[in-house]
Motif scaffolding. Structure first.
Motif, short mmCIF file in Angstrom:
data_model
loop_
_atom_site.label_atom_id
_atom_site.label_comp_id
_atom_site.label_asym_id
_atom_site.label_seq_id
_atom_site.Cartn_x
_atom_site.Cartn_y
_atom_site.Cartn_z
N SER A 44 0.83 -1.21 0.00
CA SER A 44 0.00 0.00 0.00
C SER A 44 0.86 1.26 0.00
O SER A 44 0.52 2.25 -0.65
CB SER A 44 -0.93 0.03 1.22
N GLN A 84 -7.43 0.24 -0.47
CA GLN A 84 -7.57 -1.02 0.28
C GLN A 84 -8.76 -0.94 1.24
O GLN A 84 -9.58 -1.85 1.30
CB GLN A 84 -6.27 -1.30 1.05
N ASP A 160 -5.82 -1.54 -4.87
CA ASP A 160 -5.07 -2.00 -3.69
C ASP A 160 -5.92 -3.05 -2.99
O ASP A 160 -6.92 -2.74 -2.36
CB ASP A 160 -4.76 -0.81 -2.77
N GLU A 161 -5.50 -4.30 -3.11
CA GLU A 161 -6.24 -5.44 -2.53
C GLU A 161 -7.70 -5.43 -2.97
O GLU A 161 -8.60 -5.33 -2.13
CB GLU A 161 -6.17 -5.42 -1.00
MG LIG Z 1 -1.90 -2.79 2.06
#
Ligand SMILES: [Mg+2]
Ligand SMILES: Nc1ncnc2c1ncn2[C@@H]1O[C@H](COP(=O)(O)OP(=O)(O)OP(=O)(O)O)[C@@H](O)[C@H]1O
Length: 320
Positions: A44, A84, A160-161
Motif C-alpha cells: 500500500s 484497500q 489495492d487489494e
Molecule cells: Mg496494504
C-alpha cells in the motif's frame, strides 16, 4: 515506447523504519501488473507514492510520463483508484456515489449521466444502482468502488487489494470484471494482493514483494519455471544433519537445494520416481522424514523459493 509506470529506487521511510526499500520496476501499456506480498510488505505504501498521496523519501516514479512529485495534477488526471480500505459512502446509493465522484471531477451533468450508465453496465451493476451501498453485498460494494475508479476514463487503474475480505465466489466474479476492463478498455492495471491465486490468475507479470523489497519480477509462468522442472518438498525432523544434506547435494539429478528450517526444497527432474530413493537416503542417515511430496512448481512454491517462507508463515510473523 516508454513504460506507463516507471519507478526507480522508490523508497519510503517512517522515521527509521524502511517500509519501501529502493523499489524499481516498470509496467508496460495494457499490462496487468501485481505486487504479491504478505501483510506489511510495503504494497500500500508503494501504491500511495504512485498515486501522489504520499511523498517518497527518495527515488522517483512517473505515471504516463508524469512525475509523481512535480506533476501531481497530471498524474491524478490519468489514474483511477480503489483503496484497500472501503471509501464509498455507505448511506448513499451506488449511483449517488458515482454521481458525486463525477461532480468532484467537474464532469457536467450530461457527461456524468452517460458515463454512469457506461460504468454501471461494465460492472453489471444496473439492478443495484438505487440500493444504498450498506444494503449491498461485499462483492457488489467493491464493484461500485471499481466503477467509481473508472468514472474518469483513467489510463491506469490502481487496485489495492481489490478482493480483500470477499468470499471466493465474489472474488472470482470481480476477477472477471477486472480482466474485461483491462482487455476491452485499453487500460493498464496495477494491483496488490496477498492472495496467490489472484496474482496467478489475473496478472501478466508479478512483483514478489517482502520487507519493502521487490525480490523477483516476472510472469507467473516464468516465476514457477524458475524454481525447477519438478519440485520435491521434504519436511524433516530437526532440520536433518549435515551429512544428509551433503549427500543430497552429490546426487546429479538434484539441480538445486534450498533449506527453509525443517523444509527442504529440491529442484529435480522426474520428481515422482525420486521419492523412494530420497526416503532410503534419509533413512541411511538416520533422518526422519515427516512428509514428502513431488509436484510441478506452483506460484506458492515460487513465493517460498524467493522469500524463504510461505505467504501464510510471513503473515503469522507480521502478527507477532
Ligand atoms: Mg496494504
Ligand atoms: N503512516 C505510517 N507510519 C508508520 N508506519 C507505517 C505507516 N504506513 C505504513 N507503515 C508501516 O509500513 C509497513 C508497510 O505497510 P503497508 O501498508 O505498505 O503494507 P502492505 O503490504 O500494504 O500490507 P497489507 O497487506 O497489510 O495491506 C508496515 O510495517 C506498516 O506498519
Amino acid at each position: 515506447m516508454k513504460a506507463t509506470i516507471e519507478a526507480e529506487d522508490l523508497t519510503k521511510k517512517f522515521d527509521d523504519f524502511v517500509a519501501v526499500d529502493h523499489i524499481s520496476f516498470a509496467v508496460q501499456d495494457g499490462e496487468i501488473f501485481g505486487f504479491l506480498g504478505p501483510n506489511g510488505a510495503g504494497k500500500s505504501t508503494t501504491i500511495k507514492m504512485l498515486i501522489t498521496i504520499l511523498n517518497p523519501t527518495s527515488g522517483q516514479a512517473r505515471i504516463c510520463g508524469y512525475d509523481v512529485l512535480r506533476q501531481r495534477d497530471d498524474v491524478r488526471r490519468h489514474i483511477g483508484i480503489v483503496f484497500q480500505d472501503p471509501s464509498i459512502d455507505r448511506f448513499l446509493t451506488g449511483k449517488e456515489n458515482l454521481n458525486f465522484h463525477g461532480m468532484i471531477y467537474h464532469m457536467d451533468k450530461k457527461t456524468r449521466e452517460s458515463r454512469i450508465s457506461e460504468v454501471l453496465k461494465l460492472l453489471d451493476l444496473q439492478d443495484k444502482e438505487n440500493t444504498p451501498v450498506k444494503d449491498c453485498s461485499g462483492g457488489i460494494q467493491r464493484r461500485f468502488e471499481v466503477a467509481r475508479g473508472f468514472m474518469t476514463h483513467p489510463r491506469v487503474l490502481f487496485l489495492d487489494e481489490p478482493t480483500i475480505g470477499l468470499d471466493i465466489q465474489a472474488r472470482r466474479a470481480l476477477w472477471e470484471y477486472i480482466k474485461n476492463l483491462n482487455k476491452d478498455n485499453d487500460i493498464t492495471i496495477i494491483l496488490t494482493t496477498h492472495y496467490i491465486e489472484e496474482a496467478d490468475y489475473l496478472c501478466d507479470r508479478i512483483g514478489i514483494i517482502d520487507h519493502g523489497k521487490v525480490i523477483a519480477t516476472d510472469s507467473p509462468q516464468r516465476l514457477k519455471e524458475s524454481v525447477g522442472i519438478d519440485l520435491i518438498l521434504m519436511e524433516i525432523a530437526n532440520g536433518g544433519n549435515g551429512d544428509f544434506i551433503a549427500s543430497l547435494k552429490r546426487l546429479e539429478w538434484v539441480k538445486n537445494i534450498e533449506q527453509h528450517r525443517n523444509l527442504l526444497e529440491l529442484s529435480v527432474e522426474e520428481g515422482d520416481r525420486r521419492v523412494p530413493e530420497l526416503l532410503g537416503l534419509a533413512s541411511r542417515h538416520g533422518v526422519s522424514v515427516t512428509s514428502i511430496d513431488s509436484h510441478k512448481p506452483s506460484l506458492e512454491d515460487a513465493f517460498l523459493h524467493y522469500t524463504g517462507k510461505t505467504i501464510r508463515e510471513n503473515e503469522e510473523e507480521q502478527k507477532r
